[in-house]
Scaffold this motif. Structure first.
Motif, PDB file in Angstrom:
ATOM      1  N   GLU A  44      35.769  38.681  56.144  1.00 43.72           N
ATOM      2  CA  GLU A  44      35.735  38.825  54.610  1.00 43.72           C
ATOM      3  C   GLU A  44      36.968  38.317  53.933  1.00 43.72           C
ATOM      4  N   ALA A  45      38.010  38.215  54.489  1.00 46.59           N
ATOM      5  CA  ALA A  45      39.288  37.768  54.077  1.00 46.59           C
ATOM      6  C   ALA A  45      38.757  36.165  53.941  1.00 46.59           C
ATOM      7  N   ILE A  46      38.430  35.432  54.833  1.00 41.75           N
ATOM      8  CA  ILE A  46      38.198  34.062  54.801  1.00 41.75           C
ATOM      9  C   ILE A  46      37.339  33.568  53.494  1.00 41.75           C
ATOM     10  N   SER A  47      36.310  34.640  53.660  1.00 44.28           N
ATOM     11  CA  SER A  47      35.342  34.401  52.543  1.00 44.28           C
ATOM     12  C   SER A  47      35.779  34.487  50.852  1.00 44.28           C
ATOM     13  N   MET A  48      36.529  35.568  51.024  1.00 45.77           N
ATOM     14  CA  MET A  48      37.227  35.709  49.566  1.00 45.77           C
ATOM     15  C   MET A  48      38.316  34.662  49.218  1.00 45.77           C
ATOM     16  N   LEU A  49      39.112  34.447  50.468  1.00 44.22           N
ATOM     17  CA  LEU A  49      40.003  32.949  50.183  1.00 44.22           C
ATOM     18  C   LEU A  49      39.526  31.579  49.745  1.00 44.22           C
ATOM     19  N   SER A  50      38.064  31.440  50.179  1.00 49.20           N
ATOM     20  CA  SER A  50      37.202  30.363  49.724  1.00 49.20           C
ATOM     21  C   SER A  50      36.919  30.451  48.338  1.00 49.20           C
ATOM     22  N   GLU A  51      36.828  31.536  47.518  1.00 51.28           N
ATOM     23  CA  GLU A  51      36.437  31.528  46.204  1.00 51.28           C
ATOM     24  C   GLU A  51      37.767  32.014  45.428  1.00 51.28           C
ATOM     25  N   THR A  52      38.888  31.890  45.865  1.00 48.53           N
ATOM     26  CA  THR A  52      39.900  32.275  44.904  1.00 48.53           C
ATOM     27  C   THR A  52      40.836  31.258  45.232  1.00 48.53           C
ATOM     28  N   MET A  53      40.925  30.348  46.015  1.00 50.17           N
ATOM     29  CA  MET A  53      42.028  29.247  46.202  1.00 50.17           C
ATOM     30  C   MET A  53      41.586  28.021  45.275  1.00 50.17           C
ATOM     31  N   THR A  54      42.843  27.418  44.981  1.00 55.68           N
ATOM     32  CA  THR A  54      42.610  26.074  44.225  1.00 55.68           C
ATOM     33  C   THR A  54      43.666  25.096  44.784  1.00 55.68           C
ATOM     34  N   PRO A  55      43.284  24.491  46.010  1.00 61.59           N
ATOM     35  CA  PRO A  55      44.435  24.043  46.658  1.00 61.59           C
ATOM     36  C   PRO A  55      44.818  22.699  46.115  1.00 61.59           C
ATOM     37  N   GLY A  56      46.141  22.413  46.299  1.00 62.18           N
ATOM     38  CA  GLY A  56      46.705  21.185  45.776  1.00 62.18           C
ATOM     39  C   GLY A  56      47.751  20.840  46.640  1.00 62.18           C
ATOM     40  N   VAL A  57      47.935  19.247  46.753  1.00 62.24           N
ATOM     41  CA  VAL A  57      48.984  18.798  47.637  1.00 62.24           C
ATOM     42  C   VAL A  57      49.685  17.712  46.737  1.00 62.24           C
ATOM     43  N   GLY A  58      51.053  17.667  47.088  1.00 59.98           N
ATOM     44  CA  GLY A  58      51.833  16.725  46.103  1.00 59.98           C
ATOM     45  C   GLY A  58      52.614  15.921  47.453  1.00 59.98           C
ATOM     46  N   THR A  59      52.620  14.613  47.455  1.00 64.94           N
ATOM     47  CA  THR A  59      53.582  14.030  48.529  1.00 64.94           C
ATOM     48  C   THR A  59      54.295  12.987  47.893  1.00 64.94           C
ATOM     49  N   LEU A  60      55.309  12.669  48.327  1.00 63.62           N
ATOM     50  CA  LEU A  60      56.290  11.644  47.662  1.00 63.62           C
ATOM     51  C   LEU A  60      56.783  10.885  49.035  1.00 63.62           C
ATOM     52  N   SER A  61      56.546   9.492  49.118  1.00 62.92           N
ATOM     53  CA  SER A  61      57.008   8.928  50.451  1.00 62.92           C
ATOM     54  C   SER A  61      57.753   7.632  49.753  1.00 62.92           C
ATOM     55  N   GLY A  62      58.581   7.258  50.726  1.00 61.59           N
ATOM     56  CA  GLY A  62      59.550   6.164  50.530  1.00 61.59           C
ATOM     57  C   GLY A  62      60.412   5.988  51.653  1.00 61.59           C
ATOM     58  N   LYS A  63      61.315   4.594  51.593  1.00 63.80           N
ATOM     59  CA  LYS A  63      62.311   4.311  52.619  1.00 63.80           C
ATOM     60  C   LYS A  63      63.308   5.399  52.422  1.00 63.80           C
ATOM     61  N   ARG A  64      63.870   6.000  51.245  1.00 71.28           N
ATOM     62  CA  ARG A  64      64.722   7.127  51.384  1.00 71.28           C
ATOM     63  C   ARG A  64      64.314   8.059  50.229  1.00 71.28           C
ATOM     64  N   LEU A  65      65.054   9.394  50.625  1.00 70.22           N
ATOM     65  CA  LEU A  65      64.823  10.684  49.716  1.00 70.22           C
ATOM     66  C   LEU A  65      65.322  10.362  48.343  1.00 70.22           C
ATOM     67  N   PRO A  66      64.970  10.902  47.408  1.00 71.04           N
ATOM     68  CA  PRO A  66      65.857  11.114  46.079  1.00 71.04           C
ATOM     69  C   PRO A  66      67.162  11.498  46.499  1.00 71.04           C
ATOM     70  N   ALA A  67      68.345  11.086  45.903  1.00 70.35           N
ATOM     71  CA  ALA A  67      69.813  11.354  46.391  1.00 70.35           C
ATOM     72  C   ALA A  67      70.139  12.871  46.397  1.00 70.35           C
TER      73      ALA A  67
END
Length: 190
Positions: free
Chosen positions: A39-62
């Protein structure tokens, strides 16, 4: 470095992972706990709005690199991650707790924790497709392995459009959000 924000897939854990996260070995759960996890998995599928952010490069921001550089060693590239299930998960968890439905709340929280980890793994696989011939280092996160929590708002600040905030005590809102940084090293033989 450039930040990319993705509308991510709804990645749901299986019942066994939810039971483990809740502290119950699946082989000892019994039908009532299994049903609660389902039931928890079912309810999670209805309530989640997943998002992902990535930042890639040779160096990280200082301002971030100062917190992670000593842990990344000699990496060729780096990736910063912000993954979130969205505010609907917090709202539903709050509703369950206000109703004193503690077992449902516990299972829902366990399912959401597993789901955000799956989301982070999905993001790492996506980044791996952009880093052919490389392996990721261990994912580092503020508050673990000597990385100070002060790095948390710096990471959140890299992804302003994701609707994630960081409190003064470095708590992430929505709660089912995680941050991380990992490096990329050349695979042996390359």
């Amino acid at each position: 470095m450039r930040a990319v924000v993705f509308e991510a897939p709804r990645l749901l854990p299986d019942t066994g992972r939810v039971l483990w996260r809740s502290g119950t070995p699946p082989s000892k759960a019994g039908r009532e706990l299994e049903k609660s996890a389902e039931e928890a998995i079912s309810m999670l599928s209805e309530t989640m709005t997943p998002g992902v952010g990535t930042l890639s490069g040779k160096r990280l921001p200082a301002r971030i690199e100062v917190h992670f550089a000593q842990h990344l060693g000699k990496t060729v590239d780096t990736t910063v991650l912000l993954a979130s299930l969205g505010r609907g998960v917090d709202e539903h968890l709050g509703l369950l707790l206000s109703r004193r439905e503690t077992l449902k709340a516990h299972m829902f929280n366990s399912a959401a924790s597993e789901s955000v980890e799956l989301l982070a793994a999905w993001a790492q696989m996506l980044e791996a497709s952009r880093h052919l011939g490389m392996d990721p280092t261990k994912r580092l996160a503020p508050g673990y392995n000597g990385v100070p929590l002060e790095a948390q708002p710096l990471i959140v600040g890299l992804f302003p459009g994701m609707g994630v905030t960081c409190t003064e005590s470095h708590y992430l809102v929505p709660s089912k959000t995680l941050t991380g940084v990992w490096g990329w090293v050349l695979q042996k033989g390359f």
